[in-house]
Design an enzyme around this catalytic site. Structure first.
Site, short mmCIF file in Angstrom:
data_model
loop_
_atom_site.label_atom_id
_atom_site.label_comp_id
_atom_site.label_asym_id
_atom_site.label_seq_id
_atom_site.Cartn_x
_atom_site.Cartn_y
_atom_site.Cartn_z
N GLU A 13 0.85 -1.18 0.00
CA GLU A 13 0.00 0.00 0.00
C GLU A 13 0.89 1.23 0.00
OE1 GLU A 13 -2.28 0.98 3.54
OE2 GLU A 13 -3.90 1.78 2.28
N ARG A 43 -5.16 9.17 2.31
CA ARG A 43 -6.27 9.23 3.26
C ARG A 43 -6.56 10.66 3.71
NH1 ARG A 43 -8.82 5.81 2.76
NH2 ARG A 43 -7.83 3.99 3.71
N SER A 191 0.87 1.25 10.20
CA SER A 191 0.10 2.40 9.72
C SER A 191 -1.26 2.45 10.41
CB SER A 191 -0.07 2.34 8.20
OG SER A 191 -0.80 1.18 7.85
N LYS A 277 -7.83 -17.12 34.74
CA LYS A 277 -7.80 -18.57 35.02
C LYS A 277 -9.00 -19.06 35.84
CE LYS A 277 -2.81 -19.12 34.72
NZ LYS A 277 -1.60 -19.69 35.31
N ASP A 314 -0.43 -26.23 34.86
CA ASP A 314 0.65 -25.54 35.59
C ASP A 314 1.23 -26.44 36.68
OD1 ASP A 314 0.65 -23.12 34.24
OD2 ASP A 314 -0.87 -22.23 35.53
N ALA A 344 -0.44 -19.54 41.60
CA ALA A 344 0.55 -20.58 41.32
C ALA A 344 0.74 -21.46 42.56
CB ALA A 344 1.87 -19.95 40.89
N ASN A 364 3.94 -16.99 53.42
CA ASN A 364 3.53 -15.86 52.58
C ASN A 364 3.76 -14.52 53.27
OD1 ASN A 364 2.37 -14.99 50.11
ND2 ASN A 364 0.48 -14.45 51.20
N TYR A 434 10.90 -17.29 35.75
CA TYR A 434 11.79 -17.80 34.70
C TYR A 434 12.55 -16.70 33.95
CZ TYR A 434 7.52 -16.92 31.98
OH TYR A 434 6.40 -16.37 31.44
N GLY A 455 12.06 -21.97 36.66
CA GLY A 455 10.67 -21.77 36.24
C GLY A 455 10.49 -22.00 34.75
N GLN A 466 -0.26 -28.94 27.46
CA GLN A 466 -1.38 -28.39 26.67
C GLN A 466 -1.38 -29.00 25.28
OE1 GLN A 466 -0.66 -24.08 26.86
NE2 GLN A 466 -2.06 -23.97 28.60
P1 NAP Z 1 -0.51 -14.08 42.42
O1 NAP Z 1 -1.73 -14.93 42.50
O2 NAP Z 1 -0.67 -12.63 42.23
O3 NAP Z 1 0.31 -14.31 43.79
C1 NAP Z 1 1.47 -13.60 44.05
C2 NAP Z 1 2.12 -14.13 45.33
O4 NAP Z 1 3.40 -13.49 45.44
C3 NAP Z 1 1.34 -13.77 46.59
O5 NAP Z 1 1.50 -14.81 47.53
C4 NAP Z 1 2.06 -12.49 47.08
O6 NAP Z 1 2.00 -12.31 48.46
C5 NAP Z 1 3.48 -12.81 46.68
N1 NAP Z 1 4.29 -11.61 46.52
C6 NAP Z 1 4.18 -10.68 45.53
N2 NAP Z 1 5.10 -9.71 45.68
C7 NAP Z 1 5.82 -10.04 46.78
C8 NAP Z 1 6.90 -9.44 47.46
N3 NAP Z 1 7.45 -8.31 47.03
N4 NAP Z 1 7.39 -10.05 48.55
C9 NAP Z 1 6.84 -11.20 49.01
N5 NAP Z 1 5.81 -11.82 48.41
C10 NAP Z 1 5.30 -11.24 47.33
O7 NAP Z 1 0.46 -14.58 41.26
P2 NAP Z 1 0.65 -16.07 40.69
O8 NAP Z 1 -0.23 -16.28 39.53
O9 NAP Z 1 0.60 -17.02 41.80
O10 NAP Z 1 2.13 -15.97 40.08
C11 NAP Z 1 3.24 -15.84 40.93
C12 NAP Z 1 4.54 -15.97 40.16
O11 NAP Z 1 4.63 -17.23 39.53
C13 NAP Z 1 4.71 -14.94 39.04
O12 NAP Z 1 6.03 -14.46 39.05
C14 NAP Z 1 4.47 -15.73 37.78
O13 NAP Z 1 5.20 -15.21 36.68
C15 NAP Z 1 5.02 -17.08 38.19
N6 NAP Z 1 4.44 -18.14 37.35
C16 NAP Z 1 5.29 -18.86 36.60
C17 NAP Z 1 4.81 -19.86 35.81
C18 NAP Z 1 5.76 -20.65 34.97
O14 NAP Z 1 5.33 -21.31 34.03
N7 NAP Z 1 7.03 -20.66 35.31
C19 NAP Z 1 3.42 -20.14 35.77
C20 NAP Z 1 2.56 -19.41 36.59
C21 NAP Z 1 3.09 -18.39 37.40
P3 NAP Z 1 0.79 -11.48 49.15
O15 NAP Z 1 -0.33 -12.46 49.33
O16 NAP Z 1 1.37 -11.01 50.43
O17 NAP Z 1 0.44 -10.37 48.22
#
Ligand code: NAP
Length: 491
Positions: A13, A43, A191, A277, A314, A344, A364, A434, A455, A466
């Protein structure tokens, strides 16, 4: 144009209105030197473009494009009459020299089915060879409007939903009968909002292979542009020579409605990432037993009779990687610590118990959530605060530690959730993070003689599971998946 051709474009284009001011008068050279068939567009500002000349001059440029040999000219529906008058007064006959695209754009909102039908009827009355409608998507469901319009079209039609929410409509144009799609010459040179670049369209999404019966898969999430799943799954489909395409699907709300609507459009399966999820479960006819206990699914499979079943891959991904690191006996009888109490953590904690762990301690930042999850898990579980856990200098007794918080993730790579003094030789330490591949937590654990699991293994294995659920008769190309993820994370 040469770059577009070498990236795989079939036609180019020429947007006269988007050329630099100094280049605009020279646009006819682009036709003279064209290496691809061209659409010429200039345009109008009132249609979202950038043309600075007066309206007569603008229309004249489009008529000139026909004289110079453009294969297509794009004229706004509102300007169709002026264009026709200008052709008549210049003695230009379009057909069969060039084909007229009449277009309508709405950059503010999606159009209703009635509005679309009216616009298309007006375009056909004005002798459009090709009708083109581009509208802003404000919901992921607006893609359905595009698909329905294309499927019902009586004449060549281009229809696209603009913006990131509408990107699937651009990639899937051939599935639903769209006359063409627009892609940018390169990333960052779009664009219109939501365009993918030509190389990605041709090589990643295998656009040329997309046919009406091509099965569509995708990952639902918000945000989704960072997801590695499209790179991983498309590479796997290609490697296994499976007809199919896998898309990033940004869905801001109503995940169940989106799943059901896209299933009606011939989608075959979904991955689901945050934050959908839990909500995705509402669209399922059936949920796998452990996924139901965990309360979240990340995979949607359609069976032969059209029923939707939700799975959670997971937990099995992480737990199988941990079991492999432990060796004989796996998790049976092991004392496990799970750092985090979020989504997770739920999966991994239920999974560890499912595989025979004797104790699980949920640790936690917010203690209440740890205690709550531990109560759900039953007698083998207890909950405590992260501060209390880290305070027990060398005292915490565990065989396996799994971090499920985001602590240590890029860019905060110097952070770690665990006091390294707690690590002892022979323990197994897993980090769900990861990026980076080796977190500070894993480095410190390895230094203390622990066996570490990245991770990345969880990410690759959840995707592999999957793939297995979608294509049970095909060997899962796990090595291809791992290669894609490692190359993405290392670059
Ligand atoms: P989520 O439901 O939001 O839970 C987060 C958790 O992390 C909560 O327990 C939270 O504590 C804690 N947290 C966050 N910030 C923190 C900090 N600064 N200090 C201490 N604790 C802290 O998230 P999620 O889905 O479980 O995912 C969590 C992690 O797993 C992410 O990094 C994600 O990328 C990873 N993950 C990886 C895979 C993989 O394939 N490798 C798959 C799924 C998830 P509070 O309750 O106190 O807020």
């Amino acid at each position: 144009m040469k770059a577009a051709k070498s990236a795989g474009a079939d036609l180019a284009e020429i947007r006269i209105d988007l050329l630099k001011e100094s280049q605009r008068p020279k646009w006819p050279n682009l036709i003279a030197e064209k290496v691809l068939p061209v659409i010429v567009t200039n345009r109008a500002v009132w249609e979202g473009g950038n043309a600075t000349t007066d309206e007569n001059e603008r229309i004249q440029s489009l008529v000139d494009a026909v004289t110079l040999g453009a294969e297509y000219v794009d004229v706004e529906l509102e300007a169709a009459e002026s264009f026709r008058d200008c052709c008549l007064s210049t003695g230009i006959v379009l057909d069969p020299t060039a084909r007229l695209i009449l277009s309508h754009h709405n950059f503010d909102r999606p159009l209703s089915a009635d509005e679309i039908n009216n616009v298309i009827a007006d375009m056909r009355d004005a002798n459009a060879d090709i009708c083109k409608i581009a509208m802003l998507a404000t919901s992921a469901l607006d893609n359905s409007v595009v698909y329905n319009t294309l499927k019902a079209a009586q004449s060549p039609t281009i229809m696209l939903a603009m913006g990131e929410l509408g990107t699937p409509s651009r990639v899937l144009a051939p599935k639903y009968g769209g006359f063409l799609t627009f892609a940018s010459v390169g990333a960052g040179r779009e664009s219109a909002p939501g365009q993918v670049d030509t190389e990605t369209l041709v090589n990643l999404y295998r656009f040329r292979n997309i046919k009406p019966d091509t099965p569509v898969y995708g990952v639902i999430g918000n945000p989704i542009s960072h997801s590695m799943s499209p790179a991983l799954h498309n590479a796997s489909l290609k490697h296994a020579d499976i007809d199919g395409v896998y898309l990033p699907l940004k869905v801001e709300d109503n995940v169940p409605g989106f799943i059901l609507s896209m299933m009606q459009q011939g989608f075959e399966g979904f991955s689901v990432t945050m934050p959908g999820k839990l909500a995705a479960m509402r669209a399922m006819d059936e949920v796998d037993e452990i996924a139901a206990k965990i309360g979240a699914i990340n995979t949607v499979v359609r069976d032969d009779s059209g029923n939707l079943k939700g799975y959670n891959t997971d937990w099995v991904a992480a737990i199988s990687a941990v079991e492999e690191a432990i060796g004989d006996g796996g998790l049976v009888g092991k004392r496990v610590v799970c750092i985090g109490a979020g989504g997770a953590a739920r999966g991994l904690a239920f999974g560890a118990l499912e595989r025979g762990a004797s104790k699980i301690c949920i640790v936690n930042r917010t203690e209440g959530k740890a205690v709550e999850l531990a109560e759900e898990l039953g007698d083998a579980a207890n909950g405590m605060s992260l501060d209390a856990f880290n305070d027990v200098e060398g005292g915490a007794q565990f065989d396996v530690l799994m971090n499920t918080t985001s602590v240590g993730m890029h860019p905060d790579i110097d952070d770690t959730p665990v006091n390294s003094k707690l690590f002892k030789h022979g323990q197994v330490v897993f980090d769900a993070v990861y990026n980076p591949l080796e977190t500070r937590l894993l480095k410190e654990a390895a230094a203390a003689g622990c066996v570490t699991v990245s991770g990345m293994e969880m990410f690759v294995r959840q995707a592999a599971e999957q793939f297995r659920l979608w294509f049970p008769d095909v060997e899962t190309p796990v090595d291809v998946m791992r290669k894609v993820v490692v190359s993405r994370l290392s670059s």
